[in-house]
Design a protein around this motif. Structure first.
Motif, PDB file in Angstrom:
ATOM      1  N   CYS A 272       1.022  -1.202   0.098  1.00 55.38           N
ATOM      2  CA  CYS A 272       0.262   0.205  -0.020  1.00 55.38           C
ATOM      3  C   CYS A 272       0.525   0.777  -0.118  1.00 55.38           C
ATOM      4  CB  CYS A 272      -0.926   0.028   1.123  1.00 55.38           C
ATOM      5  SG  CYS A 272      -1.346  -2.180   1.791  1.00 55.38           S
ATOM      6  N   SER A 273      -0.126   2.632  -0.480  1.00 52.48           N
ATOM      7  CA  SER A 273       1.698   3.093  -0.579  1.00 52.48           C
ATOM      8  C   SER A 273       0.641   4.774   0.397  1.00 52.48           C
ATOM      9  CB  SER A 273       1.580   4.083  -2.266  1.00 52.48           C
ATOM     10  OG  SER A 273       1.493   5.262  -2.441  1.00 52.48           O
ATOM     11  N   ASP A 274       1.336   5.276   0.760  1.00 51.79           N
ATOM     12  CA  ASP A 274       0.422   6.826   2.133  1.00 51.79           C
ATOM     13  C   ASP A 274       0.478   7.326   0.883  1.00 51.79           C
ATOM     14  OD1 ASP A 274       0.653   6.226   4.200  1.00 51.79           O
ATOM     15  OD2 ASP A 274       2.751   7.093   4.760  1.00 51.79           O
ATOM     16  N   ALA A 275       0.512   7.452  -0.297  1.00 52.41           N
ATOM     17  CA  ALA A 275      -0.552   8.480  -1.394  1.00 52.41           C
ATOM     18  C   ALA A 275      -1.596   8.073  -1.802  1.00 52.41           C
ATOM     19  CB  ALA A 275       0.297   8.807  -2.106  1.00 52.41           C
ATOM     20  N   ASP A 276      -1.226   6.701  -1.801  1.00 51.51           N
ATOM     21  CA  ASP A 276      -3.539   6.235  -2.051  1.00 51.51           C
ATOM     22  C   ASP A 276      -4.156   5.987  -1.226  1.00 51.51           C
ATOM     23  OD1 ASP A 276      -2.010   5.837  -4.908  1.00 51.51           O
ATOM     24  OD2 ASP A 276      -1.763   3.504  -4.646  1.00 51.51           O
ATOM     25  N   ILE A 277      -3.051   5.805  -0.157  1.00 50.53           N
ATOM     26  CA  ILE A 277      -4.662   5.521   1.385  1.00 50.53           C
ATOM     27  C   ILE A 277      -4.670   6.779   1.601  1.00 50.53           C
ATOM     28  CG2 ILE A 277      -4.477   5.099   3.786  1.00 50.53           C
ATOM     29  CD1 ILE A 277      -1.867   3.322   3.219  1.00 50.53           C
ATOM     30  N   ALA A 279      -5.508   9.285  -0.395  1.00 48.74           N
ATOM     31  CA  ALA A 279      -6.759   9.546  -1.178  1.00 48.74           C
ATOM     32  C   ALA A 279      -8.268   9.024  -1.355  1.00 48.74           C
ATOM     33  CB  ALA A 279      -6.203   8.527  -2.938  1.00 48.74           C
ATOM     34  N   ALA A 280      -7.428   7.654  -0.160  1.00 50.87           N
ATOM     35  CA  ALA A 280      -8.549   7.080  -0.238  1.00 50.87           C
ATOM     36  C   ALA A 280      -9.836   7.268   0.328  1.00 50.87           C
ATOM     37  CB  ALA A 280      -8.367   5.656  -0.373  1.00 50.87           C
ATOM     38  N   PHE A 281      -8.980   8.229   1.576  1.00 48.06           N
ATOM     39  CA  PHE A 281      -9.250   8.727   3.299  1.00 48.06           C
ATOM     40  C   PHE A 281     -10.125  10.346   2.297  1.00 48.06           C
ATOM     41  CE2 PHE A 281      -7.245   6.811   6.729  1.00 48.06           C
ATOM     42  CZ  PHE A 281      -7.713   6.267   6.877  1.00 48.06           C
ATOM     43  N   ASP A 282      -9.306  10.606   1.859  1.00 47.93           N
ATOM     44  CA  ASP A 282     -10.424  11.844   1.500  1.00 47.93           C
ATOM     45  C   ASP A 282     -11.543  11.432  -0.063  1.00 47.93           C
ATOM     46  OD1 ASP A 282     -10.953  14.913   0.232  1.00 47.93           O
ATOM     47  OD2 ASP A 282      -9.743  14.578  -1.396  1.00 47.93           O
ATOM     48  N   ASP A 283     -11.557  10.100  -0.275  1.00 50.19           N
ATOM     49  CA  ASP A 283     -13.190  10.380  -1.525  1.00 50.19           C
ATOM     50  C   ASP A 283     -13.959   9.559   0.201  1.00 50.19           C
ATOM     51  OD1 ASP A 283     -12.418  10.638  -3.609  1.00 50.19           O
ATOM     52  OD2 ASP A 283     -11.090   8.910  -3.725  1.00 50.19           O
ATOM     53  N   ALA A 284     -12.933   8.744   0.590  1.00 47.71           N
ATOM     54  CA  ALA A 284     -14.086   8.410   1.769  1.00 47.71           C
ATOM     55  C   ALA A 284     -15.051   8.981   2.701  1.00 47.71           C
ATOM     56  CB  ALA A 284     -13.589   7.422   2.594  1.00 47.71           C
ATOM     57  N   PHE A 306       1.450  13.529  11.556  1.00 45.40           N
ATOM     58  CA  PHE A 306       1.021  14.262  11.640  1.00 45.40           C
ATOM     59  C   PHE A 306       1.877  13.902   9.804  1.00 45.40           C
ATOM     60  CE2 PHE A 306      -1.645  15.861  14.458  1.00 45.40           C
ATOM     61  CZ  PHE A 306      -3.190  16.016  13.753  1.00 45.40           C
ATOM     62  N   ALA A 307       2.718  13.204   9.908  1.00 45.41           N
ATOM     63  CA  ALA A 307       3.442  12.463   9.226  1.00 45.41           C
ATOM     64  C   ALA A 307       3.174  11.179   8.165  1.00 45.41           C
ATOM     65  CB  ALA A 307       5.325  12.277   9.316  1.00 45.41           C
ATOM     66  N   THR A 308       1.790  11.053   8.737  1.00 43.17           N
ATOM     67  CA  THR A 308       1.850   9.323   7.850  1.00 43.17           C
ATOM     68  C   THR A 308      -0.161   9.362   7.256  1.00 43.17           C
ATOM     69  OG1 THR A 308       0.534   7.131   8.860  1.00 43.17           O
ATOM     70  CG2 THR A 308       1.248   8.845  10.587  1.00 43.17           C
ATOM     71  N   SER A 309      -0.097   8.812   6.591  1.00 38.30           N
ATOM     72  CA  SER A 309      -1.760   8.796   5.829  1.00 38.30           C
ATOM     73  C   SER A 309      -2.401   8.749   6.925  1.00 38.30           C
ATOM     74  CB  SER A 309      -1.314   8.021   4.410  1.00 38.30           C
ATOM     75  OG  SER A 309      -1.500   7.118   4.848  1.00 38.30           O
ATOM     76  N   ASN A 340      -0.408   2.790  14.311  1.00 35.70           N
ATOM     77  CA  ASN A 340      -1.695   3.405  14.287  1.00 35.70           C
ATOM     78  C   ASN A 340      -2.033   4.681  15.884  1.00 35.70           C
ATOM     79  OD1 ASN A 340      -1.974   2.884  11.445  1.00 35.70           O
ATOM     80  ND2 ASN A 340      -2.729   0.981  12.294  1.00 35.70           N
ATOM     81  N   VAL A 341      -1.381   5.094  16.693  1.00 40.57           N
ATOM     82  CA  VAL A 341      -1.100   4.997  17.408  1.00 40.57           C
ATOM     83  C   VAL A 341      -2.171   6.614  18.651  1.00 40.57           C
ATOM     84  CG1 VAL A 341       0.978   3.747  18.050  1.00 40.57           C
ATOM     85  CG2 VAL A 341       1.103   6.122  17.685  1.00 40.57           C
ATOM     86  N   SER A 342      -2.471   7.390  17.027  1.00 45.70           N
ATOM     87  CA  SER A 342      -3.254   8.598  16.682  1.00 45.70           C
ATOM     88  C   SER A 342      -4.360   8.399  18.613  1.00 45.70           C
ATOM     89  CB  SER A 342      -3.042   9.385  16.276  1.00 45.70           C
ATOM     90  OG  SER A 342      -4.875   8.864  15.384  1.00 45.70           O
ATOM     91  N   PRO A 343      -5.059   9.334  18.905  1.00 46.16           N
ATOM     92  CA  PRO A 343      -6.031   9.291  20.147  1.00 46.16           C
ATOM     93  C   PRO A 343      -7.666   9.528  19.008  1.00 46.16           C
ATOM     94  CG  PRO A 343      -4.991  11.368  20.301  1.00 46.16           C
ATOM     95  CD  PRO A 343      -3.652  11.224  19.220  1.00 46.16           C
ATOM     96  N   TRP A 344      -7.052  10.266  18.288  1.00 43.24           N
ATOM     97  CA  TRP A 344      -8.555  10.215  17.035  1.00 43.24           C
ATOM     98  C   TRP A 344      -8.598   8.461  16.106  1.00 43.24           C
ATOM     99  CZ3 TRP A 344      -4.960  13.447  17.274  1.00 43.24           C
ATOM    100  CH2 TRP A 344      -4.015  13.953  16.464  1.00 43.24           C
ATOM    101  N   GLY A 345      -8.116   7.572  16.445  1.00 42.07           N
ATOM    102  CA  GLY A 345      -8.281   5.947  15.663  1.00 42.07           C
ATOM    103  C   GLY A 345      -8.095   5.388  17.064  1.00 42.07           C
ATOM    104  N   LEU A 346      -9.117   3.985  16.662  1.00 40.61           N
ATOM    105  CA  LEU A 346      -9.807   3.347  17.077  1.00 40.61           C
ATOM    106  C   LEU A 346      -8.488   2.065  17.085  1.00 40.61           C
ATOM    107  CD1 LEU A 346     -13.026   2.637  18.654  1.00 40.61           C
ATOM    108  CD2 LEU A 346     -11.167   0.867  18.892  1.00 40.61           C
TER     109      LEU A 346
END
Length: 798
Positions: A272-277, A279-284, A306-309, A340-346
């Motif tokens: 998986c590419s960060d760039a593609d990920i 883009a998918a978040f954006d569309d979703a 804030f340095a990861t998709s 995936n350690v951000s407080p806004w993700g589960l």
């Protein structure tokens, strides 16, 4: 008609017992004869005494030997045998026999994980409202993965579905072997794919002969599996080559599915590419999804948030009210490997369920051992140890003596010799023209896992016994029977050894993982054009497949999040996360993590987060820890971001204050999180938390109970929270934690529990006391706050 059970015992260091189905005559049934402990006798002597006892109810010794199925001879004493009622009654009256009882027939369900967590399909179908089957309706789950196999029954259209939710703004795109007119429907409402990033980094994809599809169609299988686990429709009579047969379904079977293919088949895995990920978040987010499920990540060292998709995408999803669920990673059991350690993700860890696949290994001396596998055929072969096939005994391709060294043989391999994996051993034995593998591994790592070549998993004790037999025999042989399915006789849950553990390596004040969910041998939909192992050598085809990993536990929580959103559509992602965390339960598990020196430790909050998810309780948590935009502004301030930067990241609001408070950056532990972690406690600290009453009783009164982590004294004020329709549904409390004795460097665990007599709201309390000098530089106390994460790196290393 074959209707009765045979009982098998799975030998491990704890020697647990599992019943399975088999055949026998109508006049006999499988009975268990329980004898208590084994009086310190060796397993062989204990087994011999079982045969002697059983011979009392048979006229010939050979009949007793044929009747006995398994001998329980280590942790306790007993056996399972085919007996008629007279024989069973006679044995029950024999001196030394504690009990004799008939084995039960077990009811099996394919996605056993949902039954295990309390969402029982039969219960749902019998309820007049069919409550749980309706849960998820009008909720859209976006899955960022390897695509989807749209023809799977898990994604079929259903007349019970209403129109596509009016909030949906997405689309189904056309591509190789993917026609939106036939692929998408009222279940699978969206499908996109993203190639620019991956092809820029790795070159053009190989799409010849179906090697990959330039479309949302799934080549790897991972995306189909995770999507059906989260929201798959109910499909009866699903199985993996006959194993685990039952009804398959997702956690929110009425939810709608939107697929975002961001991972592609490359080097026998998904890339998986960060760039593609991103883009998918954006569309979703623009498409109108309510939940994002992303079973992907990157191993430490972790980049700043804030340095990861994934973390960027999740941050913006949170602001739009979209819940993002991540897998914790598969780098366990070492500490601080969680992703995936951000407080806004589960973030979800992986645990086991109460289903096993015992496989009988009968050696040439008639000794029987039970391993685990997914074998569907009977095998009778020569048995050899690895040193006769590989130069140094390591089951690796480069050590193979010659290409026919294993011809017609089953090879005993040890994971501890050369540190090989079962997949590597299977490939090496295949290269030597062998017929199969018995793979011995540590008790914490042993598990049934499907390899493309027949492989039976045993623990080191069992493997050693097999090795002794081989060396004592002039021509060792083995008979391996087809695997069976056993449910309800396995202690569960236990955290999986591969599940990545905390603490977070960049934000240690935020508990990660958040929760754990089933992630071992989960059966779900699979593309028939992809083999179960995705290896070119594997020519098998299946519509269902078992898979393990935090990738499997992640969609379980995504499905539960969809249930919660369907019942509480206005709840924020923080409230949904809180409901899952505060209602999760801790379990006593001392079989999961092997420490240096060979000792076992119990599961703690860095293994399982707040605990194992409980879907039904999460729908009615009583209190939740909510977190609004201002809460996250202060958290960003604690990471060193300026007001100008924060203003650029936070959605604009008419009254939102994006400034950072004066007098130093706020502490990350002050975020209104459903857990409190103090990784560097050298002096008394007071932390504030605010809870919101979401229960039906608007006038509820909650009282606290505190368990202080060892070496500390924790107090809660006020000890009682009273709510009323007149004074609002929010209340704040303070937790004061004081070091009780000098210490340095060890985490200890406690909890705060609020209860109104019905709800139980549990908050983990994790503390590391560091009030002794360490004769070095305490990096945790210093750092450039403008580095956006460097301070957190130093804290984790301190």
């Amino acid at each position: 008609m074959e209707v009765f059970l045979l009982l098998l015992v799975v030998f491990s260091l704890s020697f647990a017992v599992y019943p399975i189905q088999s055949t026998t005559g109508s006049h006999t049934d499988v009975h268990i004869v329980y004898l208590g402990h084994n009086n310190g006798l060796s397993p062989s002597l204990t087994s011999r005494s079982h045969l002697q006892l059983l011979s009392r109810v048979f006229t010939k010794p050979d009949e007793a030997r044929q009747a006995i199925l398994y001998s329980y001879s280590c942790g306790f004493s007993g056996f399972a045998a085919l007996l008629n009622s007279t024989q069973a009654c006679t044995l029950s009256e024999t001196e030394g026999v504690i009990s004799v009882f008939r084995s039960r027939t077990l009811e099996l369900h394919t996605t056993r994980s949902w039954d295990f967590m309390g969402l029982n399909l039969h219960m749902q179908m019998e309820q007049s409202s069919q409550m749980h089957l309706k849960f998820g309706d009008d909720v859209i789950v976006g899955v960022l993965d390897t695509g989807v196999w749209p023809e799977s029954e898990s994604f079929r259209d259903d007349p019970h579905y209403g129109p596509i939710p009016s909030s949906w703004r997405g689309t189904c795109v056309k591509g190789d072997s993917f026609d939106p007119a036939t692929a998408c429907n009222r279940k699978l409402i969206g499908a996109r794919y993203y190639l620019a990033g991956i092809e820029s980094e790795l070159g053009p994809l190989n799409t010849s002969d179906g090697a990959e599809y330039r479309s949302p169609r799934d080549r790897v299988g991972h995306g189909t599996h995770t999507a059906s686990t989260a929201v798959g429709s109910v499909v009866p009579n699903a199985s993996y080559f006959g194993l685990g047969r039952g009804a398959a379904r997702g956690g929110a079977p009425m939810a709608r599915l939107a697929v975002y293919k961001v991972c592609w088949y490359k080097d026998l895995t998904g890339r998986c590419s960060d760039a593609d990920i991103l883009a998918a978040f954006d569309d979703a987010l623009c498409d109108g999804v309510h939940v994002v499920s992303a079973s992907l990540g990157s191993s430490p060292p972790l980049m700043p948030l804030f340095a990861t998709s994934t973390e960027i995408g999740a941050f913006h999803a949170m602001q739009r009210g979209v819940v993002t669920v991540f897998s914790a990673g598969n780098d366990g059991p070492d500490a601080s490997m969680v992703q995936n350690v951000s407080p806004w993700g589960l973030t979800v860890a992986a645990s086991t369920i109460d289903r096993r696949f015992p496989t009988v290994i009968t050696l040439g001396n008639n000794a029987s051992i039970v391993g685990e596998s997914f074998l569907v055929k009977d095998m009778k072969k020569r048995l050899v140890e690895s040193s006769s096939v590989f130069t140094d005994g390591t089951c690796a391709f480069e050590q193979l003596i010659n290409r026919t060294a294993a011809s017609g043989k089953i090879v005993l391999c040890f994971a501890t010799m050369g540190m090989v994996s079962s997949e590597g051993a299977a490939l090496a034995v295949y290269a030597g023209n062998g017929d199969g593998v018995i793979f011995a591994d540590t008790i914490s790592r042993k598990a049934s896992q499907d390899n493309f070549w027949p492989t039976v998993h045993v623990d080191l004790h069992q493997g050693t016994q097999i090795l002794y037999y081989i060396r004592a025999s002039r021509k060792a042989t083995v008979h391996i029977s087809p695997s069976k399915t056993v449910v309800g006789k396995t202690p569960a849950p236990t955290v999986a050894h591969f599940s990545s553990r905390g603490p977070s390596s960049i934000t240690p004040n935020i508990l990660k993982p958040d929760v754990t969910a089933p992630g071992v041998n989960i059966l779900a939909a699979w593309p028939p054009k992809s083999s179960p192992t995705v290896l070119p050598l594997d020519k098998r085809s299946t519509n269902w497949n078992f898979d393990s990993g935090t990738s499997m536990s992640c969609p379980h929580v995504s499905g539960i999040a969809a249930l919660i959103k369907s019942v509480h559509p206005t709840w924020s992602p923080a409230a949904v996360k809180s409901a899952l965390m505060t209602t999760a339960y801790m379990y006593d598990d001392t079989s999961d993590v092997m420490l240096a020196g060979g000792t076992l430790k119990a599961a703690d909050a860095f293994d399982v987060g707040a605990g194992h998810v409980d879907p039904l309780r999460a729908l009615d948590p009583g209190l939740v820890y909510d977190a609004g935009a201002r809460d996250h502004v202060l958290f960003l301030c604690s990471l060193g971001y300026t007001a100008v930067q924060i203003r650029q990241m936070v959605l604009p609001g008419s009254s939102l204050d994006t400034s950072c408070p004066g007098g130093g950056a706020p502490h990350a532990a002050d975020l209104n999180y459903p857990a409190i972690v103090l990784p560097d406690l050298s002096a008394p600290v007071t932390v504030k938390r605010t809870v919101t009453n979401v229960g039906a009783n608007r006038g509820a009164v909650y009282r606290s109970a505190v368990v202080s982590p060892q070496g500390t004294r924790a107090e809660v004020w006020p000890p009682e929270l009273a709510f009323s329709p007149y004074h609002g549904d929010k209340a704040s409390y303070y937790v004061s934690v004081t070091p009780a004795k000098p210490s340095r460097g060890r985490f200890d665990f406690g909890e705060i529990v609020w209860s109104d007599g019905f709800h139980r709201v549990r908050t983990p309390l994790v503390v590391r006391v560091t009030n002794l000098p360490d004769d070095g530089v305490r990096a945790a106390a210093t750092g450039d706050h403008g580095s956006h994460g460097a301070t957190d790196y130093l804290q984790a290393a301190a």
